[in-house]
Design a protein around this motif. Sequence first.
Motif, mmCIF file in Angstrom:
data_model
loop_
_atom_site.group_PDB
_atom_site.id
_atom_site.type_symbol
_atom_site.label_atom_id
_atom_site.label_comp_id
_atom_site.label_asym_id
_atom_site.label_seq_id
_atom_site.Cartn_x
_atom_site.Cartn_y
_atom_site.Cartn_z
ATOM 1 N N THR A 179 12.523 -29.657 -39.166
ATOM 2 C CA THR A 179 12.299 -31.291 -40.058
ATOM 3 C C THR A 179 13.254 -31.217 -40.972
ATOM 4 O O THR A 179 14.141 -30.603 -41.028
ATOM 5 N N THR A 180 13.186 -32.625 -41.628
ATOM 6 C CA THR A 180 13.981 -33.024 -42.438
ATOM 7 C C THR A 180 13.913 -34.777 -42.978
ATOM 8 O O THR A 180 12.515 -35.244 -42.659
ATOM 9 N N ASP A 181 13.666 -34.385 -44.288
ATOM 10 C CA ASP A 181 13.815 -36.154 -44.950
ATOM 11 C C ASP A 181 14.889 -36.363 -45.451
ATOM 12 O O ASP A 181 15.988 -36.744 -45.880
ATOM 13 N N LEU A 182 14.253 -38.285 -44.625
ATOM 14 C CA LEU A 182 15.547 -39.063 -44.574
ATOM 15 C C LEU A 182 15.241 -40.028 -45.533
ATOM 16 O O LEU A 182 13.946 -40.337 -45.832
ATOM 17 N N ASP A 183 16.113 -40.741 -46.107
ATOM 18 C CA ASP A 183 16.215 -42.045 -47.013
ATOM 19 C C ASP A 183 16.588 -42.662 -46.111
ATOM 20 O O ASP A 183 17.597 -43.068 -45.924
ATOM 21 N N ARG A 184 15.423 -44.283 -45.756
ATOM 22 C CA ARG A 184 15.903 -45.430 -44.177
ATOM 23 C C ARG A 184 16.568 -45.838 -45.293
ATOM 24 O O ARG A 184 17.676 -46.323 -44.313
ATOM 25 N N THR A 185 16.659 -46.548 -46.746
ATOM 26 C CA THR A 185 17.849 -47.333 -46.857
ATOM 27 C C THR A 185 19.280 -47.271 -46.369
ATOM 28 O O THR A 185 19.851 -47.547 -46.534
ATOM 29 N N VAL A 186 19.288 -45.717 -46.569
ATOM 30 C CA VAL A 186 20.445 -45.648 -46.154
ATOM 31 C C VAL A 186 21.439 -45.659 -45.033
ATOM 32 O O VAL A 186 22.583 -45.834 -44.994
ATOM 33 N N PHE A 187 20.321 -45.772 -44.321
ATOM 34 C CA PHE A 187 20.916 -46.608 -42.633
ATOM 35 C C PHE A 187 20.268 -47.938 -42.299
ATOM 36 O O PHE A 187 20.065 -48.136 -41.459
ATOM 37 N N GLY A 188 20.222 -48.202 -43.565
ATOM 38 C CA GLY A 188 20.069 -49.856 -43.356
ATOM 39 C C GLY A 188 18.558 -50.381 -43.269
ATOM 40 O O GLY A 188 18.787 -51.712 -42.783
ATOM 41 N N ILE A 189 17.840 -49.526 -42.870
ATOM 42 C CA ILE A 189 16.745 -49.858 -42.466
ATOM 43 C C ILE A 189 15.242 -50.091 -43.878
ATOM 44 O O ILE A 189 15.118 -49.379 -44.318
ATOM 45 N N ASP A 190 16.244 -51.161 -44.938
ATOM 46 C CA ASP A 190 14.990 -51.349 -45.955
ATOM 47 C C ASP A 190 14.323 -52.661 -45.817
ATOM 48 O O ASP A 190 14.122 -53.014 -47.921
ATOM 49 N N ARG A 191 13.222 -52.820 -45.110
ATOM 50 C CA ARG A 191 12.818 -53.747 -45.681
ATOM 51 C C ARG A 191 11.351 -52.755 -46.147
ATOM 52 O O ARG A 191 11.471 -52.006 -45.921
ATOM 53 N N PHE A 192 10.832 -54.097 -46.603
ATOM 54 C CA PHE A 192 10.121 -53.612 -48.230
ATOM 55 C C PHE A 192 10.221 -52.133 -48.519
ATOM 56 O O PHE A 192 8.881 -51.686 -48.609
ATOM 57 N N SER A 193 11.631 -51.916 -49.048
ATOM 58 C CA SER A 193 11.977 -51.261 -49.696
ATOM 59 C C SER A 193 10.850 -51.539 -50.924
ATOM 60 O O SER A 193 11.249 -52.605 -51.678
ATOM 61 N N GLY A 194 10.958 -50.354 -52.253
ATOM 62 C CA GLY A 194 10.483 -50.568 -53.206
ATOM 63 C C GLY A 194 8.428 -50.478 -53.064
ATOM 64 O O GLY A 194 7.888 -50.188 -53.866
ATOM 65 N N LEU A 195 8.233 -51.113 -51.738
ATOM 66 C CA LEU A 195 6.898 -51.092 -51.931
ATOM 67 C C LEU A 195 5.928 -50.420 -50.951
ATOM 68 O O LEU A 195 5.009 -49.360 -50.945
ATOM 69 N N LEU A 196 7.166 -50.278 -49.759
ATOM 70 C CA LEU A 196 6.912 -49.203 -49.066
ATOM 71 C C LEU A 196 7.939 -47.552 -49.172
ATOM 72 O O LEU A 196 8.518 -48.367 -50.153
ATOM 73 N N THR A 197 6.982 -46.830 -49.086
ATOM 74 C CA THR A 197 8.380 -45.325 -50.059
ATOM 75 C C THR A 197 9.318 -45.411 -48.870
ATOM 76 O O THR A 197 9.313 -46.082 -47.500
ATOM 77 N N ASP A 198 10.670 -45.130 -49.178
ATOM 78 C CA ASP A 198 11.815 -44.760 -48.606
ATOM 79 C C ASP A 198 12.179 -43.650 -47.940
ATOM 80 O O ASP A 198 12.469 -43.618 -46.578
ATOM 81 N N LYS A 199 11.586 -42.732 -48.342
ATOM 82 C CA LYS A 199 12.181 -41.261 -47.132
ATOM 83 C C LYS A 199 10.368 -41.447 -46.588
ATOM 84 O O LYS A 199 9.742 -41.553 -46.164
ATOM 85 N N VAL A 200 11.142 -40.968 -45.351
ATOM 86 C CA VAL A 200 10.314 -40.710 -44.061
ATOM 87 C C VAL A 200 10.751 -38.628 -43.427
ATOM 88 O O VAL A 200 11.558 -38.529 -43.514
ATOM 89 N N HIS A 201 9.955 -38.480 -43.472
ATOM 90 C CA HIS A 201 9.282 -37.229 -42.605
ATOM 91 C C HIS A 201 9.303 -36.727 -41.696
ATOM 92 O O HIS A 201 8.925 -37.847 -40.592
ATOM 93 N N VAL A 202 10.407 -36.105 -41.174
ATOM 94 C CA VAL A 202 10.560 -35.986 -39.627
ATOM 95 C C VAL A 202 10.489 -34.434 -39.301
ATOM 96 O O VAL A 202 10.667 -33.595 -39.798
ATOM 97 N N GLU A 203 9.364 -35.043 -37.751
ATOM 98 C CA GLU A 203 9.047 -33.554 -37.303
ATOM 99 C C GLU A 203 9.736 -32.728 -35.798
ATOM 100 O O GLU A 203 9.621 -33.918 -35.125
ATOM 101 N N ILE A 204 10.388 -31.748 -35.460
ATOM 102 C CA ILE A 204 10.839 -31.815 -34.454
ATOM 103 C C ILE A 204 9.841 -30.175 -34.209
ATOM 104 O O ILE A 204 10.552 -29.634 -34.046
#
Length: 215
Positions: A179-204
């Motif tokens: 598992t890991t948690d990513l900040d999507r804005t670090v990778f330039g995926i920032d649409r609706f940042s602040g409205l949608l959470t920036d943290k993405v939880h990944v499971e493998i």
Amino acid sequence: MIPRSFARACLAPLALAGLAACTSVLAPILKPDVTTDVVNMEGGDWQLDPAHAALTFKIDHLGYSTYVGRFERFDVQLSGEPDAPAEARVEGVVDMTSLDIANDAFADTLMGSDWFSAANFPEARFQSTRILITGPVTAEVEGILTLHGKNAPIILSVTFNGAGFDRLRNAQVAGFSATTDLDRTVFGIDRFSGLLTDKVHVEIEAELLKTSGVT
């Protein structure tokens, strides 16, 4: 003379019963002897068994729910020796065009230029840089993730589920969860940042097959 359709109808339950009986007899033989003792895991090169793997991501959706998506195609390669697990090397690649969210139209939107921009960045890649052993079956795998054309360090929290010889696949198999948690804005995926959470939880979830090395 007994009609064939009647015979088939009568014999089918018997055939199924026989199959069930065979399965119950073979189960103890076919069931692998899985060990979580890392030193008993064989060294060499390992590659993902895509039929027994899953890569999912979760993101809070406006507080209403946890939105879940998955990528259907990805690969993982592992190289190392059991007596030096901290020196192992891990590589992964994700086909960003294989997004599956059970809604084709919205999947196209997410793969579009406002989000993943999969046409321009069709792959995400991970390359390990350091492995820190944290317990008998746990480790933190540090590495560089390339996503959406950006490189950034991430840490995977990995659990070794066990390894053993799988008679059904005729191969040595090792299983891992990460598992890991990513900040999507670090990778330039920032649409609706602040409205949608920036943290993405990944499971493998990954089962790897041994492809080469000392047996």
